[in-house]
Design a protein around this motif. Structure first.
Motif, PDB file in Angstrom:
ATOM      1  N   THR A 203     -13.837  -7.302  11.751  1.00 17.68           N
ATOM      2  CA  THR A 203     -12.500  -8.457  12.254  1.00 17.68           C
ATOM      3  C   THR A 203     -13.636  -9.591  12.377  1.00 17.68           C
ATOM      4  OG1 THR A 203     -13.318  -6.797  14.244  1.00 17.68           O
ATOM      5  CG2 THR A 203     -11.091  -6.912  13.389  1.00 17.68           C
ATOM      6  N   LEU A 204     -14.694  -9.324  12.840  1.00 13.06           N
ATOM      7  CA  LEU A 204     -15.302 -10.562  13.104  1.00 13.06           C
ATOM      8  C   LEU A 204     -16.520 -11.501  11.916  1.00 13.06           C
ATOM      9  CD1 LEU A 204     -18.032  -8.270  14.786  1.00 13.06           C
ATOM     10  CD2 LEU A 204     -16.057  -9.344  16.261  1.00 13.06           C
ATOM     11  N   ALA A 205     -15.813 -10.926  10.726  1.00 17.26           N
ATOM     12  CA  ALA A 205     -15.660 -11.828   9.706  1.00 17.26           C
ATOM     13  C   ALA A 205     -15.268 -13.447   9.982  1.00 17.26           C
ATOM     14  CB  ALA A 205     -15.721 -11.672   8.714  1.00 17.26           C
ATOM     15  N   ALA A 206     -14.729 -14.056  10.741  1.00 22.33           N
ATOM     16  CA  ALA A 206     -14.318 -15.103  10.953  1.00 22.33           C
ATOM     17  C   ALA A 206     -15.460 -15.974  11.688  1.00 22.33           C
ATOM     18  CB  ALA A 206     -12.861 -15.613  11.432  1.00 22.33           C
ATOM     19  N   LEU A 207     -16.740 -15.097  12.566  1.00 27.25           N
ATOM     20  CA  LEU A 207     -16.874 -15.617  13.701  1.00 27.25           C
ATOM     21  C   LEU A 207     -18.868 -16.032  13.003  1.00 27.25           C
ATOM     22  CD1 LEU A 207     -15.977 -13.102  16.041  1.00 27.25           C
ATOM     23  CD2 LEU A 207     -15.798 -15.426  15.856  1.00 27.25           C
ATOM     24  N   GLY A 208     -19.272 -15.679  11.735  1.00 27.04           N
ATOM     25  CA  GLY A 208     -20.103 -15.809  11.111  1.00 27.04           C
ATOM     26  C   GLY A 208     -20.484 -16.607  10.353  1.00 27.04           C
ATOM     27  N   SER A 209     -19.707 -17.885  10.738  1.00 27.39           N
ATOM     28  CA  SER A 209     -20.375 -19.666  10.593  1.00 27.39           C
ATOM     29  C   SER A 209     -21.007 -20.076  11.782  1.00 27.39           C
ATOM     30  CB  SER A 209     -19.243 -20.653  10.484  1.00 27.39           C
ATOM     31  OG  SER A 209     -18.544 -20.069  11.464  1.00 27.39           O
ATOM     32  N   ALA A 210     -20.697 -18.779  13.205  1.00 26.49           N
ATOM     33  CA  ALA A 210     -21.276 -19.709  14.755  1.00 26.49           C
ATOM     34  C   ALA A 210     -22.916 -18.485  14.426  1.00 26.49           C
ATOM     35  CB  ALA A 210     -20.618 -18.921  15.343  1.00 26.49           C
ATOM     36  N   GLY A 211     -22.732 -17.881  13.723  1.00 22.69           N
ATOM     37  CA  GLY A 211     -24.327 -17.242  13.638  1.00 22.69           C
ATOM     38  C   GLY A 211     -24.194 -15.488  14.071  1.00 22.69           C
ATOM     39  N   VAL A 212     -22.894 -15.218  14.489  1.00 23.38           N
ATOM     40  CA  VAL A 212     -22.873 -13.612  14.872  1.00 23.38           C
ATOM     41  C   VAL A 212     -22.350 -13.067  14.165  1.00 23.38           C
ATOM     42  CG1 VAL A 212     -20.730 -12.822  16.069  1.00 23.38           C
ATOM     43  CG2 VAL A 212     -21.483 -14.954  17.426  1.00 23.38           C
ATOM     44  N   PHE A 254     -19.280 -21.665  19.251  1.00 18.40           N
ATOM     45  CA  PHE A 254     -17.728 -21.520  19.138  1.00 18.40           C
ATOM     46  C   PHE A 254     -16.851 -22.688  18.808  1.00 18.40           C
ATOM     47  CE2 PHE A 254     -17.378 -16.686  20.036  1.00 18.40           C
ATOM     48  CZ  PHE A 254     -18.100 -16.318  19.200  1.00 18.40           C
ATOM     49  N   THR A 255     -15.835 -22.561  18.033  1.00 20.41           N
ATOM     50  CA  THR A 255     -14.522 -23.698  17.787  1.00 20.41           C
ATOM     51  C   THR A 255     -13.535 -23.009  18.948  1.00 20.41           C
ATOM     52  OG1 THR A 255     -13.325 -22.295  16.043  1.00 20.41           O
ATOM     53  CG2 THR A 255     -15.025 -24.347  15.526  1.00 20.41           C
ATOM     54  N   GLU A 256     -12.486 -23.711  19.388  1.00 14.81           N
ATOM     55  CA  GLU A 256     -11.453 -23.446  19.757  1.00 14.81           C
ATOM     56  C   GLU A 256     -10.931 -22.064  19.295  1.00 14.81           C
ATOM     57  OE1 GLU A 256      -9.067 -25.936  21.309  1.00 14.81           O
ATOM     58  OE2 GLU A 256     -10.663 -27.218  22.168  1.00 14.81           O
ATOM     59  N   SER A 257     -10.695 -21.951  18.234  1.00 24.42           N
ATOM     60  CA  SER A 257      -9.921 -20.848  17.376  1.00 24.42           C
ATOM     61  C   SER A 257     -10.721 -19.648  17.224  1.00 24.42           C
ATOM     62  CB  SER A 257      -9.479 -21.323  15.990  1.00 24.42           C
ATOM     63  OG  SER A 257     -11.516 -22.060  15.045  1.00 24.42           O
ATOM     64  N   GLN A 258     -11.869 -19.705  17.380  1.00 25.89           N
ATOM     65  CA  GLN A 258     -12.946 -18.767  17.203  1.00 25.89           C
ATOM     66  C   GLN A 258     -13.117 -18.043  18.378  1.00 25.89           C
ATOM     67  OE1 GLN A 258     -16.732 -20.834  15.431  1.00 25.89           O
ATOM     68  NE2 GLN A 258     -16.524 -19.690  13.860  1.00 25.89           N
ATOM     69  N   ARG A 259     -13.252 -19.030  19.438  1.00 23.86           N
ATOM     70  CA  ARG A 259     -13.565 -18.342  20.939  1.00 23.86           C
ATOM     71  C   ARG A 259     -11.467 -17.955  20.947  1.00 23.86           C
ATOM     72  NH1 ARG A 259     -13.784 -20.776  26.384  1.00 23.86           N
ATOM     73  NH2 ARG A 259     -15.370 -19.633  27.326  1.00 23.86           N
ATOM     74  N   ALA A 260     -10.880 -18.424  21.116  1.00 23.31           N
ATOM     75  CA  ALA A 260      -8.815 -16.650  20.934  1.00 23.31           C
ATOM     76  C   ALA A 260      -9.341 -15.938  20.325  1.00 23.31           C
ATOM     77  CB  ALA A 260      -8.276 -18.431  20.515  1.00 23.31           C
ATOM     78  N   LEU A 261     -10.473 -15.755  19.153  1.00 21.90           N
ATOM     79  CA  LEU A 261     -10.251 -15.067  18.461  1.00 21.90           C
ATOM     80  C   LEU A 261     -10.647 -13.497  19.067  1.00 21.90           C
ATOM     81  CD1 LEU A 261      -9.823 -12.907  16.470  1.00 21.90           C
ATOM     82  CD2 LEU A 261     -11.671 -13.684  14.907  1.00 21.90           C
TER      83      LEU A 261
END
Length: 281
Positions: A203-212, A254-261
């Motif tokens: 579920t964290l895959a979409a956060l990988g672009s932010a180094g998470v 984070f982008t807004e969508s990543q923060r919302a996730l």
């Protein structure tokens, strides 16, 4: 590690520091060695702001002992926490003896703030303290904190901020930005409760672009993606976790969508655990 300015003070602080509540309250050589190893990791990765308090048992003295030969490499944020003026003055005198100049001296939980704020301001004027702050963990105290912020004597505030505690977004964070007051975010993991049931790794895959890559990092970066936050201070007793936390203190944010996730994952996985614990308590 990104460096941010602590409000109008001009003090450069790391985006991620280290809290010492509970984890530095040790009384034996093994515990001291463990704390020193965590500090080693913090300094190695640029997380050189250490927050402590007399309220945390032995933590303040343990930190002082660990920093004795490398005080120049660290930023120390400590607190006065006492109901009587005599005890508070003893705490302040002891901390100044241990650390020398205090980078940020705070009134802990607003306890006797009318007594101690003038003392800390006076110490700032003579160069013994670089910045003065106030702290509290309860949003119900935010009207009092706002009033103190507007006096001009408070350089920084320390308050809880994470996806499950966003009351500061209402008035406190906008006013801190307007007044040039630094913000230290405590308990990014909800005092550890948000880590008890982490979301599945996928579920964290979409956060990988932010180094998470971990839930810890997701929570830290959620906090720091609000540019009004100067520093967040997760506590840990393990050097490897200190490294993991520190790596979340660098862009991209984070982008807004990543923060919302992250907020959605918190609601789905952490909130039920925290709610159950509170109902049992």
């Amino acid at each position: 590690m990104e460096r941010r300015v602590l409000g109008r003070t001009g003090i450069s602080v790391p985006a991620v520091g280290l809290g010492t509540a509970r984890v530095f309250n040790v009384r034996d050589d093994a515990g001291q060695a463990r704390c020193e190893a965590v500090i080693d990791a913090a300094l190695q990765y640029g997380a050189n702001l250490f927050d402590t308090s007399p309220m945390y048992g032995e933590a303040e003295q343990v930190l002082a002992s660990a920093l004795v030969e490398r005080r120049q490499d660290a930023l120390v944020a400590t607190k006065v926490w006492a109901r009587t003026r005599a005890i508070g003055e003893q705490q302040i005198e002891r901390a100044l003896d241990w650390f020398g100049t205090i980078d940020l001296y705070q009134v802990h939980n607003l306890l006797s703030v009318k007594d101690y704020l003038p003392v800390l301001v006076a110490l700032k004027r003579i160069g013994r303290v670089r910045a003065v702050g106030v702290t509290h963990y309860l949003p119900s105290t935010y009207p009092d904190i706002l009033e103190l912020m507007r006096t001009g004597f408070v350089d920084a505030i320390q308050i809880p901020y994470h996806p499950g505690e966003r009351a500061a977004e209402g008035e406190l964070l906008p006013e801190a930005e307007r007044l040039g007051i630094g913000v230290i975010a405590m308990t990014p993991f909800a005092s550890g409760r948000a880590l008890e049931q982490a979301p599945p790794e996928e579920t964290l895959a979409a956060l990988g672009s932010a180094g998470v890559h971990t839930w810890n990092q997701a929570l830290i970066k959620w906090v720091l993606s609000d540019p009004r936050v100067s520093c967040t201070i997760p506590a840990t007793s393990r050097p490897e976790h200190m490294r993991e936390n520190a790596l979340a203190g660098r862009p991209p944010w984070f982008t807004e969508s990543q923060r919302a996730l992250v907020s959605q994952l918190y609601e789905a996985f952490a909130s039920p655990v925290i709610g159950a614990e509170l109902s049992v308590g």
